[in-house]
Motif scaffolding. Structure first.
Motif, PDB file in Angstrom:
ATOM      1  N   UNK A 171       0.809  -1.126  -0.202  1.00 37.63           N
ATOM      2  CA  UNK A 171      -0.066   0.351   0.505  1.00 37.63           C
ATOM      3  C   UNK A 171       0.794   1.498  -0.080  1.00 37.63           C
ATOM      4  N   UNK A 172       1.951   1.259   0.652  1.00 35.94           N
ATOM      5  CA  UNK A 172       2.981   2.593   0.787  1.00 35.94           C
ATOM      6  C   UNK A 172       2.998   2.195  -0.327  1.00 35.94           C
ATOM      7  N   UNK A 173       3.697   1.283  -1.603  1.00 33.60           N
ATOM      8  CA  UNK A 173       4.383   1.930  -2.776  1.00 33.60           C
ATOM      9  C   UNK A 173       3.624   2.074  -3.619  1.00 33.60           C
ATOM     10  N   UNK A 174       2.042   1.601  -3.570  1.00 35.31           N
ATOM     11  CA  UNK A 174       1.080   2.696  -4.654  1.00 35.31           C
ATOM     12  C   UNK A 174       0.745   3.544  -4.003  1.00 35.31           C
ATOM     13  N   UNK A 179     -11.247  -4.665  -3.978  1.00 35.04           N
ATOM     14  CA  UNK A 179     -11.565  -6.045  -3.479  1.00 35.04           C
ATOM     15  C   UNK A 179     -10.173  -6.945  -3.770  1.00 35.04           C
ATOM     16  N   UNK A 180      -9.174  -5.880  -4.557  1.00 33.17           N
ATOM     17  CA  UNK A 180      -8.324  -6.559  -4.643  1.00 33.17           C
ATOM     18  C   UNK A 180      -6.806  -6.212  -3.659  1.00 33.17           C
ATOM     19  N   UNK A 181      -7.086  -5.144  -2.855  1.00 31.79           N
ATOM     20  CA  UNK A 181      -6.303  -4.709  -1.774  1.00 31.79           C
ATOM     21  C   UNK A 181      -6.848  -6.063  -0.489  1.00 31.79           C
ATOM     22  N   UNK A 225      -5.451   6.222  -9.410  1.00 32.37           N
ATOM     23  CA  UNK A 225      -5.863   6.912  -8.433  1.00 32.37           C
ATOM     24  C   UNK A 225      -7.127   6.073  -7.442  1.00 32.37           C
ATOM     25  N   UNK A 226      -7.787   5.472  -7.637  1.00 30.79           N
ATOM     26  CA  UNK A 226      -8.849   4.697  -6.983  1.00 30.79           C
ATOM     27  C   UNK A 226      -8.121   3.903  -6.944  1.00 30.79           C
ATOM     28  N   UNK A 227      -6.922   2.729  -7.326  1.00 29.35           N
ATOM     29  CA  UNK A 227      -5.590   1.639  -6.041  1.00 29.35           C
ATOM     30  C   UNK A 227      -6.118   2.790  -4.972  1.00 29.35           C
ATOM     31  N   UNK A 228      -5.219   4.185  -5.803  1.00 28.85           N
ATOM     32  CA  UNK A 228      -4.066   4.978  -4.442  1.00 28.85           C
ATOM     33  C   UNK A 228      -5.312   4.997  -3.143  1.00 28.85           C
ATOM     34  N   UNK A 229      -6.187   5.392  -3.535  1.00 28.91           N
ATOM     35  CA  UNK A 229      -7.208   6.012  -2.511  1.00 28.91           C
ATOM     36  C   UNK A 229      -7.594   4.460  -1.859  1.00 28.91           C
ATOM     37  N   UNK A 230      -7.704   3.269  -2.344  1.00 27.88           N
ATOM     38  CA  UNK A 230      -8.183   2.569  -1.655  1.00 27.88           C
ATOM     39  C   UNK A 230      -6.907   2.262  -0.621  1.00 27.88           C
ATOM     40  N   UNK A 231      -5.618   2.199  -1.015  1.00 24.14           N
ATOM     41  CA  UNK A 231      -4.181   2.190  -0.095  1.00 24.14           C
ATOM     42  C   UNK A 231      -4.522   2.917   0.327  1.00 24.14           C
TER      43      UNK A 231
END
Length: 587
Positions: A121-124, A185-187, A309-315
């Protein structure tokens, strides 16, 4: 996620502001080039064109391109530094926060999830900072600036651009709306796949012993297929964006030329004024084409943002969730200098785990006292909460009811470091860290005392260390996998003894030792540490029968308290445990 930005340092904000200035310069230079293109088009169409004007405008175009490139390079370097600094800060804060978590918080998040949040998540976030920040600043600035410049040119051309922008925005909105739940869901599935992988790797010997490779493979495949299918869905959905963009871009180009042709066609066929007007239209069309491409490019950059951005927001939300979680155990903060070092008292202590029911007490109404230099033993059936009881002393958990005192002070009032400096524990499962044997024995201490280290090696019967090729400098693999269970346990005991705390707790530590080694270790502790308060949790009656006081636990309650002989006479449960291990003559 945006709450994370408060972790940016002052110098990071300064670099971001400088980067924003460079982006503005970059956009300004890029939007100046169409003006020179229009001028060149008009010059080459003119009968009296001077070559010097061509060189002048061409040179200015090259200067703008070079300036834009230089600004982009410097901006990328600065933002990369900000991203690296930001991710380092987040990792440090996450590590420190997780280190303060009690068992309650660890159960809430789970170890694999915390590892994923600290790494993946930090890498994202770092990738988004390094790539997305430039785009998220540059795209809107370029889009708005370019639209403002073209809006005064021609209403038909401007309308064509705005229609193209609306098509792009609608398509991006639909695709992002479909993908965002999948990114969440992926995270979560990343946590699951880490959990299954960790379980399989750590238990590989058991898997092989039970020929359960197929079973474990099916477990892994199930999680792996889920995460693969979700990634495929998001990849396929986002793959539509580029064809849509190319279609819109090519359609816009055709629209611009078609409108330009109509404008040229509307001009009178003859006369010098008509020629000049046609040259003006063609020049404006050349400039407008570049402006339109700049607008579309800005929205292409926005698409790249919407992909990551969406995956980054989740992370970001997952990281923020950990950072917002306050440990359930609050630091007392009080520093005490106590005289009766090593005294422990439980007063009507009850304890319930946070995920248990209201009436499911792990410990109920526990009261006892241990004086300085005494040895307390705790015995009971598996699951009788022996480990739970001793975990209340260093505050790995806090009592639900009642009070625990160390040296007459409630453990909740102590500064955690001061309290845990008074206690050293050899845990039920021996934990060794990657490094050397010496580093493991002296773990947590700031000084190296060779004499004390040799002494605790002798007391813990860890003389096998001296027979190793490099002695105490021998390497320990991660988890201590290059040592046997008994060797790991003896190194763990040596580490506990080396800390030289007032209270020493051995949580079923002797179960991995043979009877002779067990007896020799206890004898060494008795002879060399008679001023220490010792608590021994054990399953063997032979390990504890010489203790000053023995507690018998059953279902979280004290059902017997006294010496070995007293319990044989007064406690039926203790007598049954003793007779199951030793004959009447031995007892």
């Amino acid at each position: 996620m945006f709450s994370l930005f408060k972790n940016l340092k002052k110098q990071d904000w300064i670099l971001l502001i400088i980067s924003l200035g460079l982006i503005v310069v970059q956009v300004w230079l890029e939007l100046k080039m169409p003006d020179y293109t229009a001028n060149l088009t008009k010059i080459v169409q003119s009968e009296n064109a001077a070559m010097s004007e061509v060189w002048k405008n061409g040179g200015l175009m090259l200067a703008c391109a070079a300036g834009s490139l230089l600004s982009a390079i410097i901006c990328a370097i600065l933002i990369s530094r900000v991203a690296s600094s930001f991710s380092r800060t987040l990792r440090k804060k996450l590590f420190n926060k997780i280190s303060d978590f009690s068992d309650t918080e660890m159960k809430k998040f789970s170890v694999p999830s915390l590892i994923t949040r600290t790494t993946n998540d930090v890498m994202q976030i770092q990738n988004f900072m390094a790539m997305g920040v430039q785009l998220i600043f540059k795209a809107p600035i370029m889009a708005i600036w370019a639209i403002c410049k073209i809006s005064a040119t021609n209403i038909m051309w401007t309308s064509a651009v705005l229609i193209s922008v609306v098509i792009v925005v609608v398509c991006v909105g639909i695709i992002v709306g479909l993908c965002l739940p999948r990114f969440k869901k992926i995270q979560k599935l990343t946590d699951d796949i880490n959990n299954v992988t960790r379980e399989n790797v750590s238990g590989v010997r058991v898997v092989r012993a039970f020929n359960a490779e197929q079973y474990q493979e099916e477990k892994f495949e199930k999680v792996n297929d889920n995460i693969t299918n979700n990634n495929l869905f998001t990849a396929r959905a986002t793959s539509f964006l580029m064809p849509v963009m190319m279609l819109v871009m090519n359609g816009l180009m055709l629209a611009i030329y078609w409108i330009g042709a109509l404008l040229v066609n509307d001009i009178a066929l003859t006369g010098e004024a008509a020629v000049l007007e046609r040259v003006e239209v063609i020049g404006n069309m050349a400039a407008f084409t570049q402006y339109a491409m700049q607008v579309i490019m800005a929205f292409m950059m926005l698409i790249l943002i919407f992909i990551i951005l969406p995956r980054t927001l989740v992370s970001g939300r997952r990281i923020a969730e950990v950072l917002r979680t306050n440990p359930s155990i609050k630091n007392g903060g009080m520093k005490y200098s106590t005289a009766n070092s090593g005294e422990i008292e439980f007063r009507n202590v009850s304890f319930r785990y946070s995920d248990s029911g209201e009436n499911e007490m792990a410990l109920s109404n526990i009261s006892f006292k241990v004086g300085k230099g005494e040895t307390l033993a705790i015995i009971g059936a598996t699951g009788s909460s022996k480990t739970t009881l001793i975990n209340l002393i260093p505050r790995f958990n806090d009592v639900t009811e009642g009070e625990v005192f160390v040296d007459g002070v409630n453990v909740k009032d102590y500064d955690e470091k001061d309290l845990r400096a008074k206690v050293s524990i050899a845990s039920q499962k021996a934990v060794l860290f990657k490094g050397t044997v010496k580093e493991n024995i002296t773990y947590g201490t700031n000084t190296l005392d060779e004499e004390r280290m040799n002494k605790v090696i002798d007391i813990s019967q860890s003389n096998f260390i001296k027979n190793l090729e490099k002695g105490v400098e021998s390497e320990v693999a991660q988890g201590g996998t290059n040592f046997s269970g008994g060797q790991k346990q003896r190194i763990s005991i040596a580490r506990t003894l080396y800390k030289d705390s007032e209270i020493m707790i051995f949580d079923d530590t002797f179960s991995a030792l043979d009877y002779k080694t067990d007896m020799l270790v206890r004898k060494g502790i008795k002879q060399n540490l008679n001023d220490k308060t010792v608590i021994i949790v054990a399953q063997r009656v032979g390990t504890i029968k010489d203790a000053d006081k023995i507690l018998v636990l059953d279902d979280g309650k004290i059902v017997g308290e006294g010496t070995h002989q007293e319990l044989l006479e007064n406690c039926q449960i203790y007598k049954e445990i003793a007779l199951s291990q030793l004959s009447k003559e031995e007892l």
